[in-house]
Design a protein around this motif. Structure first.
Motif, PDB file in Angstrom:
ATOM      1  N   ASN A  27     -28.467  47.216 -20.278  1.00 55.67           N
ATOM      2  CA  ASN A  27     -27.899  46.144 -19.453  1.00 55.67           C
ATOM      3  C   ASN A  27     -28.916  45.571 -18.461  1.00 55.67           C
ATOM      4  O   ASN A  27     -28.620  45.329 -17.292  1.00 55.67           O
ATOM      5  CB  ASN A  27     -26.660  46.647 -18.704  1.00 55.67           C
ATOM      6  N   GLY A  28     -30.147  45.389 -18.949  1.00 52.74           N
ATOM      7  CA  GLY A  28     -31.180  44.743 -18.139  1.00 52.74           C
ATOM      8  C   GLY A  28     -31.909  45.653 -17.184  1.00 52.74           C
ATOM      9  O   GLY A  28     -32.758  45.193 -16.409  1.00 52.74           O
ATOM     10  N   LEU A  29     -31.633  46.964 -17.213  1.00 59.82           N
ATOM     11  CA  LEU A  29     -32.270  47.907 -16.294  1.00 59.82           C
ATOM     12  C   LEU A  29     -33.110  48.910 -17.077  1.00 59.82           C
ATOM     13  O   LEU A  29     -32.706  49.388 -18.143  1.00 59.82           O
ATOM     14  CB  LEU A  29     -31.218  48.652 -15.471  1.00 59.82           C
ATOM     15  N   LEU A  30     -34.282  49.239 -16.526  1.00 63.52           N
ATOM     16  CA  LEU A  30     -35.199  50.182 -17.161  1.00 63.52           C
ATOM     17  C   LEU A  30     -34.918  51.600 -16.662  1.00 63.52           C
ATOM     18  O   LEU A  30     -34.785  51.835 -15.461  1.00 63.52           O
ATOM     19  CB  LEU A  30     -36.642  49.801 -16.838  1.00 63.52           C
ATOM     20  N   TYR A  31     -34.856  52.529 -17.614  1.00 65.71           N
ATOM     21  CA  TYR A  31     -34.641  53.939 -17.287  1.00 65.71           C
ATOM     22  C   TYR A  31     -35.790  54.771 -17.845  1.00 65.71           C
ATOM     23  O   TYR A  31     -36.188  54.599 -19.001  1.00 65.71           O
ATOM     24  CB  TYR A  31     -33.322  54.443 -17.876  1.00 65.71           C
ATOM     25  N   PHE A  32     -36.349  55.650 -17.035  1.00 63.64           N
ATOM     26  CA  PHE A  32     -37.303  56.673 -17.452  1.00 63.64           C
ATOM     27  C   PHE A  32     -36.697  58.006 -17.044  1.00 63.64           C
ATOM     28  O   PHE A  32     -36.575  58.302 -15.854  1.00 63.64           O
ATOM     29  CB  PHE A  32     -38.656  56.494 -16.752  1.00 63.64           C
ATOM     30  N   LEU A  33     -36.302  58.821 -18.022  1.00 58.56           N
ATOM     31  CA  LEU A  33     -35.609  60.069 -17.740  1.00 58.56           C
ATOM     32  C   LEU A  33     -36.237  61.215 -18.533  1.00 58.56           C
ATOM     33  O   LEU A  33     -36.891  60.990 -19.548  1.00 58.56           O
ATOM     34  CB  LEU A  33     -34.126  59.948 -18.102  1.00 58.56           C
ATOM     35  N   PRO A  34     -36.067  62.452 -18.060  1.00 58.49           N
ATOM     36  CA  PRO A  34     -36.580  63.595 -18.824  1.00 58.49           C
ATOM     37  C   PRO A  34     -36.124  63.548 -20.267  1.00 58.49           C
ATOM     38  O   PRO A  34     -34.973  63.219 -20.556  1.00 58.49           O
ATOM     39  CB  PRO A  34     -35.975  64.800 -18.081  1.00 58.49           C
ATOM     40  N   GLU A  70     -40.440  36.573 -15.946  1.00 57.64           N
ATOM     41  CA  GLU A  70     -39.763  35.768 -16.952  1.00 57.64           C
ATOM     42  C   GLU A  70     -38.362  35.376 -16.485  1.00 57.64           C
ATOM     43  O   GLU A  70     -37.840  35.870 -15.492  1.00 57.64           O
ATOM     44  CB  GLU A  70     -39.658  36.565 -18.261  1.00 57.64           C
ATOM     45  N   GLU A  71     -37.747  34.464 -17.220  1.00 62.53           N
ATOM     46  CA  GLU A  71     -36.376  34.067 -16.900  1.00 62.53           C
ATOM     47  C   GLU A  71     -35.427  35.251 -17.017  1.00 62.53           C
ATOM     48  O   GLU A  71     -34.520  35.424 -16.219  1.00 62.53           O
ATOM     49  CB  GLU A  71     -35.924  32.940 -17.834  1.00 62.53           C
ATOM     50  N   VAL A  72     -35.626  36.065 -18.047  1.00 61.03           N
ATOM     51  CA  VAL A  72     -34.838  37.285 -18.198  1.00 61.03           C
ATOM     52  C   VAL A  72     -35.577  38.385 -17.460  1.00 61.03           C
ATOM     53  O   VAL A  72     -36.623  38.843 -17.900  1.00 61.03           O
ATOM     54  CB  VAL A  72     -34.657  37.661 -19.678  1.00 61.03           C
ATOM     55  N   LYS A  73     -35.078  38.786 -16.319  1.00 57.28           N
ATOM     56  CA  LYS A  73     -35.768  39.752 -15.472  1.00 57.28           C
ATOM     57  C   LYS A  73     -35.392  41.180 -15.845  1.00 57.28           C
ATOM     58  O   LYS A  73     -34.288  41.457 -16.284  1.00 57.28           O
ATOM     59  CB  LYS A  73     -35.445  39.479 -13.996  1.00 57.28           C
ATOM     60  N   LEU A  74     -36.354  42.060 -15.671  1.00 50.97           N
ATOM     61  CA  LEU A  74     -36.157  43.477 -15.931  1.00 50.97           C
ATOM     62  C   LEU A  74     -35.975  44.189 -14.599  1.00 50.97           C
ATOM     63  O   LEU A  74     -36.831  44.109 -13.722  1.00 50.97           O
ATOM     64  CB  LEU A  74     -37.366  44.039 -16.674  1.00 50.97           C
ATOM     65  N   GLY A  75     -34.839  44.869 -14.440  1.00 51.88           N
ATOM     66  CA  GLY A  75     -34.579  45.603 -13.210  1.00 51.88           C
ATOM     67  C   GLY A  75     -34.843  47.088 -13.395  1.00 51.88           C
ATOM     68  O   GLY A  75     -35.161  47.566 -14.487  1.00 51.88           O
ATOM     69  N   ILE A  76     -34.723  47.824 -12.319  1.00 50.70           N
ATOM     70  CA  ILE A  76     -34.952  49.271 -12.354  1.00 50.70           C
ATOM     71  C   ILE A  76     -33.625  50.002 -12.249  1.00 50.70           C
ATOM     72  O   ILE A  76     -32.849  49.786 -11.321  1.00 50.70           O
ATOM     73  CB  ILE A  76     -35.890  49.704 -11.213  1.00 50.70           C
TER      74      ILE A  76
END
Length: 309
Positions: A195-202, A148-154
């Motif tokens: 802020n556009g970044l995906l987080y997976f945390l405990p 998409e135009e709005v990109k999801l970062g890591i």
């Protein structure tokens, strides 16, 4: 005009920007974030905006109707010098409504984070056994979140339990939101977009840095069953940060944050929900025990079938 607070809004579309700040515009906003995997919605009002010029919609309004990206900054200044300017929200303008407030024209904006644009997509996915959850998460972001135009970062993909799946991981006609929720549950993790970044945390992790608050920093402090509700002047905290408050003699962790800015001279405050670290740790142990029990039951099932032959 409040000479101490500083508010700035950037609306960004391609290489074009509209920038507003509280030097020339009156701005209200409300934003709440928490440790759940739900969206953080920014509600924002802009005053002193021209709605129409020469009988047609203003260029500003036309620009906003294209639903640009939005960044909200807030902080403090001394005289004209900005001392603190933190990025509080990054997402996309979803709806805009113009209205009159006394003699002013008001724009009411509702803005969502990237999750709302990306994770509501319905997908069919299938990964063979042996893949780790962290690989599946990163693969989904690369395949779906970058289209998409709005990109999801890591940001950080560090689930608590990142063991290879012993069977296929498959979902049919399922939203990316629900897929992430399933992965979070399987790994005892939380996920969120910041802020556009995906987080997976405990699930029970917390930021290692510790913030210390003095009693003089607080506007209000109320106890509840699991911790305290804290009110203080605007400050840009992060979820899961460890907090020590003078006089309470123990550590807490931030579970929920709510920012409120009410115009030129109203509230400019942050409210925190903080959890007792002892209860936080006890909850973690309970969930680990439940996982251990389920794992032992799965091991017993094949053994019992073999013995019954």
């Amino acid at each position: 005009m409040d000479k101490f607070r500083y508010i700035e809004i950037k609306l960004i579309l391609d290489n074009n920007e509209l920038v507003y700040n509280n030097d020339n515009f009156n701005i209200d906003f409300s934003l709440e974030t928490d440790r759940s995997s739900q969206s953080n919605v920014l509600e924002l009002n802009l005053y002193n905006i021209k709605e129409r010029e020469n009988g047609i919609d203003s260029l500003e309004y036309e620009f906003m109707k294209l639903k640009p990206r939005i960044e909200l900054y807030a902080g403090y200044r001394e005289k004209k010098e900005i001392k603190v300017k933190d990025l509080v929200f990054s997402g996309q303008l979803a709806t805009i409504k113009n209205d009159y407030a006394d003699l002013d024209i008001k724009y009411s904006l509702v803005c969502f984070q990237e999750r709302d644009i990306l994770v509501m997509q319905t997908l069919n996915v299938s990964y063979p056994k042996g893949n780790k959850p962290s690989f599946i998460i990163k693969d989904l972001v690369e395949k779906v979140g970058s289209k998409e135009e709005v990109k999801l970062g890591i940001g950080k993909i560090e689930p608590f339990k990142d063991l290879p799946y012993q069977s296929n991981f498959s979902k049919s006609n399922t939203s990316l939101q629900k897929i992430f929720e399933a992965l979070a549950k399987d790994t005892m993790s939380i996920f969120y977009i910041e802020n556009g970044l995906l987080y997976f945390l405990p699930k029970h992790s917390f930021v290692k840095e510790k913030i210390k608050l003095k009693q003089m920093d607080l506007l209000d402090l109320k106890a509840d069953d699991n911790g305290y509700n804290v009110k203080l002047g605007f400050r840009n905290f992060k979820i899961n940060t460890q907090v020590y408050i003078e006089g309470l003699e123990k550590d807490f962790v931030i579970d929920k944050i709510k920012h409120n800015c009410n115009g030129e001279d109203g509230d400019f405050v942050t409210e925190l929900k903080i959890l007792d670290m002892d209860i936080f740790g006890q909850n973690m142990l309970k969930e680990l025990e439940e996982i251990k029990k389920k794992s032992e039951e799965k091991v017993k099932e094949p053994e019992e079938k073999e013995n019954n032959k």
